[in-house]
Enzyme design. Structure first.
Site, short mmCIF file in Angstrom:
data_model
loop_
_atom_site.label_atom_id
_atom_site.label_comp_id
_atom_site.label_asym_id
_atom_site.label_seq_id
_atom_site.Cartn_x
_atom_site.Cartn_y
_atom_site.Cartn_z
N THR A 105 0.84 -1.20 0.00
CA THR A 105 0.00 0.00 0.00
C THR A 105 0.88 1.25 0.00
O THR A 105 1.95 1.25 0.61
CB THR A 105 -0.91 0.02 1.24
OG1 THR A 105 -1.61 -1.22 1.30
CG2 THR A 105 -1.89 1.17 1.21
N HIS A 133 -2.76 -4.25 8.17
CA HIS A 133 -3.73 -5.35 8.11
C HIS A 133 -5.13 -4.79 7.87
O HIS A 133 -5.76 -4.25 8.79
CB HIS A 133 -3.67 -6.17 9.40
CG HIS A 133 -4.56 -7.37 9.36
ND1 HIS A 133 -5.55 -7.60 10.30
CD2 HIS A 133 -4.64 -8.39 8.47
CE1 HIS A 133 -6.19 -8.73 9.99
NE2 HIS A 133 -5.65 -9.23 8.90
N ARG A 158 -11.85 -9.79 -2.90
CA ARG A 158 -11.65 -9.23 -1.55
C ARG A 158 -11.42 -7.72 -1.63
O ARG A 158 -10.67 -7.23 -2.47
CB ARG A 158 -10.44 -9.91 -0.89
CG ARG A 158 -10.10 -9.38 0.50
CD ARG A 158 -8.99 -8.35 0.47
NE ARG A 158 -8.50 -8.02 1.82
CZ ARG A 158 -7.62 -7.05 2.08
NH1 ARG A 158 -7.14 -6.33 1.10
NH2 ARG A 158 -7.23 -6.81 3.31
N ILE A 159 -12.08 -6.99 -0.77
CA ILE A 159 -11.89 -5.55 -0.69
C ILE A 159 -11.32 -5.22 0.68
O ILE A 159 -11.78 -5.74 1.70
CB ILE A 159 -13.24 -4.80 -0.90
CG1 ILE A 159 -13.74 -5.06 -2.33
CG2 ILE A 159 -13.07 -3.30 -0.66
CD1 ILE A 159 -15.15 -4.59 -2.59
#
Lengths: 175, 141
Positions: B1, B54, B29-30
């Site tokens: 990220t 996470h 998955r979001i």
């Protein structure tokens, strides 16, 4: 107010071998973003530019360099927000788009909505003339492939927690 | 990220966050990154935040907005709000995360409960950067 541009390049149990790439990448992003900030006095333009720099850098888990799904594909997501009026744009489940953050900004500026995902987001990208990379899979890196292989080996060994890799960017369970 | 927070000469704040998610995620998955208040939040009255870590934990704790709320309602600065919020998220959920914050007064907050988080900022002719706890390397531009 003195302008400031602050970036992060992801958190996790990053192997030491990747430190230098991360250092170089975040400095590069901060410099480029700050240049735009001074030039335009637009915080929005600056954060978009800084993120775009990191989306092109395989040292980071975004754009080119994104980690892989169980099906060995890249699915990306992004969001952008203005603090003066709380307008925002969010996108998810994007494939083969070089700059998800710019598509998020288009959602903010060109639709009445906050959040587009999946097929709808991809259709919107096409209509806006955003390049969809062809053939598919151009954002997949060797590092991301190795990380998924390691993850699958561990999964077969009984550790099913997503994100586990010693060669990828992220810690167990970390995105 | 990856993420970025900026404040301009007029005190206007913007935040951007982008990610590929987590290795071995299910298709579809979001995570937290595209969710306002989780991966990204900006409000000129208080500050701006971008998070990483996470995602499932960040979503449960609504981390970015929690940091902004601490600035808004506790009157603390960017560093204390960021540090306290990330620590509490990790305590409550067991997941690790990091966040970067600029408050309305131009104060900077950087904190992570994971082993590392790469970060950098430029203010004037100086760039500061780091990746481990306690790192702060300065370069003149």
């Amino acid at each position: 107010m003195e302008p400031i541009l602050l970036v992060h390049g992801g958190a996790g149990d990053i192997p030491d071998s990747r430190d230098q790439g991360k250092h170089d990448g975040v400095r590069n992003a901060a410099k480029n973003g700050y240049h735009i900030l001074l030039q335009t006095n637009s915080a929005l333009d600056a954060v978009e530019e800084a993120v775009k720099v990191m989306e092109l850098d395989e040292n980071f888990n975004a754009g080119y360099g994104s980690v892989l799904t169980l099906s060995e594909t890249v699915e990306m997501e992004a969001s952008i927000m203005r603090g003066d009026n709380l307008t925002s744009g969010c996108v998810t489940l994007l494939k083969d788009i070089r700059h998800p953050i710019s598509l998020a900004r288009m959602v903010m500026e060109k639709t009445p909505h906050n959040f587009l995902g999946g097929d709808g987001a991809m259709d919107f990208a096409r209509k806006e003339g955003v390049e969809i990379l062809a053939p598919p899979g151009q954002l997949v890196t060797e590092t991301a492939q190795k990380a998924l292989q390691t993850f699958k080996k561990r999964q077969n060994a009984g550790d099913s927690q997503p994100g586990v890799t010693e060669i990828g960017q992220e810690a167990p369970g970390v995105g | 990220t990856v993420g970025a927070v900026a404040i301009d000469r007029d005190g206007k704040i913007a935040v951007a966050t982008s990610t590929g998610g987590i290795t071995g995620k299910y298709v579809g998955r979001i995570g937290d990154t595209p969710l306002l208040g989780c991966g990204t939040y900006a409000d000129d009255r208080f500050g701006g935040v971008s998070t990483t870590g996470h995602g499932e934990s960040i979503m449960k704790f609504v981390l970015a907005k929690d940091i902004i709320n601490r600035i808004a309602f506790q009157g603390v600065g960017a560093q204390k709000a960021t540090e306290d919020s990330v620590k509490e998220m990790t305590k409550v959920t067991g997941g690790t995360a990091g966040a970067i914050t600029i408050d309305k007064d131009g104060n900077i907050g950087i904190y992570f409960s994971s082993q590392k988080m790469s970060w950098a900022y430029q203010k004037g002719n100086e760039i500061k950067y780091g990746i481990r706890e306690g790192d702060c390397i300065t370069e003149k531009v």
